[in-house]
Scaffold this motif. Structure first.
Motif, PDB file in Angstrom:
ATOM      1  N   LEU A  34      -2.540 -19.989  10.458  1.00 52.96           N
ATOM      2  CA  LEU A  34      -1.755 -20.763   9.733  1.00 52.96           C
ATOM      3  C   LEU A  34      -0.556 -21.631  10.449  1.00 52.96           C
ATOM      4  O   LEU A  34      -0.445 -22.822  10.234  1.00 52.96           O
ATOM      5  N   ALA A  35       0.152 -20.583  11.120  1.00 49.76           N
ATOM      6  CA  ALA A  35       1.209 -21.345  11.949  1.00 49.76           C
ATOM      7  C   ALA A  35       0.860 -22.459  13.049  1.00 49.76           C
ATOM      8  O   ALA A  35       1.384 -23.512  13.071  1.00 49.76           O
ATOM      9  N   LEU A  36      -0.437 -22.040  13.639  1.00 52.74           N
ATOM     10  CA  LEU A  36      -0.957 -23.041  14.400  1.00 52.74           C
ATOM     11  C   LEU A  36      -1.471 -24.307  13.803  1.00 52.74           C
ATOM     12  O   LEU A  36      -1.069 -25.554  14.297  1.00 52.74           O
ATOM     13  N   LEU A  37      -1.731 -24.118  12.399  1.00 50.69           N
ATOM     14  CA  LEU A  37      -2.345 -25.477  11.919  1.00 50.69           C
ATOM     15  C   LEU A  37      -1.351 -26.276  11.460  1.00 50.69           C
ATOM     16  O   LEU A  37      -1.145 -27.525  11.629  1.00 50.69           O
ATOM     17  N   GLN A  38      -0.199 -25.557  11.209  1.00 48.31           N
ATOM     18  CA  GLN A  38       1.119 -26.342  10.606  1.00 48.31           C
ATOM     19  C   GLN A  38       1.667 -26.949  11.767  1.00 48.31           C
ATOM     20  O   GLN A  38       2.203 -28.140  11.717  1.00 48.31           O
ATOM     21  N   LYS A  39       1.837 -26.622  12.739  1.00 51.77           N
ATOM     22  CA  LYS A  39       2.479 -26.956  14.096  1.00 51.77           C
ATOM     23  C   LYS A  39       1.644 -28.022  14.469  1.00 51.77           C
ATOM     24  O   LYS A  39       2.329 -29.042  14.791  1.00 51.77           O
ATOM     25  N   ALA A  40       0.420 -27.951  14.719  1.00 58.78           N
ATOM     26  CA  ALA A  40      -0.477 -28.782  15.270  1.00 58.78           C
ATOM     27  C   ALA A  40      -0.453 -30.134  14.377  1.00 58.78           C
ATOM     28  O   ALA A  40      -0.418 -31.296  14.756  1.00 58.78           O
ATOM     29  N   TYR A  41      -0.473 -29.866  13.291  1.00 61.46           N
ATOM     30  CA  TYR A  41      -0.619 -31.180  12.101  1.00 61.46           C
ATOM     31  C   TYR A  41       0.741 -31.899  12.272  1.00 61.46           C
ATOM     32  O   TYR A  41       0.725 -32.967  12.502  1.00 61.46           O
ATOM     33  N   LYS A  42       1.542 -31.158  12.533  1.00 62.62           N
ATOM     34  CA  LYS A  42       3.128 -31.920  12.644  1.00 62.62           C
ATOM     35  C   LYS A  42       3.246 -32.697  13.869  1.00 62.62           C
ATOM     36  O   LYS A  42       3.617 -33.750  13.936  1.00 62.62           O
ATOM     37  N   CYS A  49       3.007 -30.531   7.496  1.00 61.52           N
ATOM     38  CA  CYS A  49       1.527 -30.164   6.967  1.00 61.52           C
ATOM     39  C   CYS A  49       1.430 -30.088   5.567  1.00 61.52           C
ATOM     40  O   CYS A  49       2.321 -29.518   4.983  1.00 61.52           O
ATOM     41  N   PRO A  50       0.470 -30.717   4.858  1.00 65.85           N
ATOM     42  CA  PRO A  50       0.254 -30.654   3.426  1.00 65.85           C
ATOM     43  C   PRO A  50      -0.069 -28.989   3.051  1.00 65.85           C
ATOM     44  O   PRO A  50      -0.289 -28.350   3.923  1.00 65.85           O
ATOM     45  N   ARG A  51       0.149 -28.965   1.870  1.00 67.63           N
ATOM     46  CA  ARG A  51      -0.018 -27.501   1.576  1.00 67.63           C
ATOM     47  C   ARG A  51      -1.713 -27.158   1.653  1.00 67.63           C
ATOM     48  O   ARG A  51      -2.431 -27.921   1.500  1.00 67.63           O
ATOM     49  N   VAL A  52      -2.097 -26.056   2.071  1.00 74.75           N
ATOM     50  CA  VAL A  52      -3.498 -25.586   2.396  1.00 74.75           C
ATOM     51  C   VAL A  52      -4.130 -24.925   1.445  1.00 74.75           C
ATOM     52  O   VAL A  52      -3.502 -24.018   0.717  1.00 74.75           O
ATOM     53  N   CYS A  53      -5.204 -25.439   0.925  1.00 76.86           N
ATOM     54  CA  CYS A  53      -5.957 -24.870  -0.357  1.00 76.86           C
ATOM     55  C   CYS A  53      -7.382 -24.348   0.032  1.00 76.86           C
ATOM     56  O   CYS A  53      -7.684 -24.619   1.352  1.00 76.86           O
ATOM     57  N   LYS A  54      -7.944 -23.828  -0.880  1.00 79.80           N
ATOM     58  CA  LYS A  54      -9.565 -23.483  -0.687  1.00 79.80           C
ATOM     59  C   LYS A  54     -10.359 -23.920  -1.703  1.00 79.80           C
ATOM     60  O   LYS A  54     -10.105 -23.999  -3.032  1.00 79.80           O
ATOM     61  N   ASP A  55     -11.280 -24.484  -1.403  1.00 74.84           N
ATOM     62  CA  ASP A  55     -12.583 -24.995  -2.265  1.00 74.84           C
ATOM     63  C   ASP A  55     -13.201 -23.939  -2.880  1.00 74.84           C
ATOM     64  O   ASP A  55     -12.788 -22.797  -2.798  1.00 74.84           O
TER      65      ASP A  55
END
Length: 123
Positions: A34-42, A49-55
Motif C-alpha cells: 500500500l505504501a508503494l502504491l501511494q508513493k508511486a502514484y504521487k 493517491c485516491p482511496r484504494v477500494c475493492k470490487d
C-alpha cells in the motif's frame, strides 16, 4: 529500494520494492504494498493517491480514478502496476511450491514462472 520499469505503453508502469529489516525478516507485506502504491502514484501523477477500494471480486481500484491498478506481494517483494486499461501483476517467491493438485489442473510444466503469469493474467 524502488525500481521503476516502463512497460510497452508509456502509460503502463510497474514498480517493484524489496523490503526487509536488518535481521532479514519481512515486515507487513500488505502495508508495504500500500505504501508503494501511494508513493508511486504521487510520483507519477503529482498528487495524493485516491482511496484504494475493492470490487466484488476483491480486485483493488482507485476511487474516482481512471487509472487501473494491480498489487501483489510475497515475502519481501511488492509489485504495483498502473495502466490506462485493465492490468495485472503478480509477485511470487522462486522457492514457493505449487500444490500438486493446482499444478496438474492449471500448469503445463512451467512451474512458478508459469503460475506467476497465470496469476497476473487472472488479475
Amino acid at each position: 529500494m524502488i525500481k521503476k520499469m516502463i512497460a510497452e505503453k508509456q502509460t503502463d508502469m510497474i514498480f517493484l520494492c524489496l523490503s526487509y529489516d536488518k535481521n532479514g525478516n519481512y515486515p507487513d507485506a500488505h502495508a508495504n504494498a500500500l505504501a508503494l502504491l501511494q508513493k508511486a502514484y504521487k510520483d507519477i501523477y503529482g498528487c495524493p493517491c485516491p482511496r484504494v477500494c475493492k470490487d466484488g471480486n476483491g480486485k483493488p481500484y482507485l476511487e474516482n480514478s481512471g487509472v487501473h491498478i494491480s498489487v501483489s506481494h510475497c515475502d519481501g517483494l511488492c509489485a504495483v502496476a498502473f495502466s490506462g486499461s485493465n492490468v495485472g501483476v503478480d509477485a511470487e517467491c522462486s522457492q514457493r511450491k505449487i500444490p500438486e493438485r493446482v499444478s496438474q489442473r492449471f500448469l503445463s510444466g512451467g512451474g512458478i514462472a508459469e503460475w506467476t503469469k497465470l496469476e497476473a493474467y487472472a488479475k
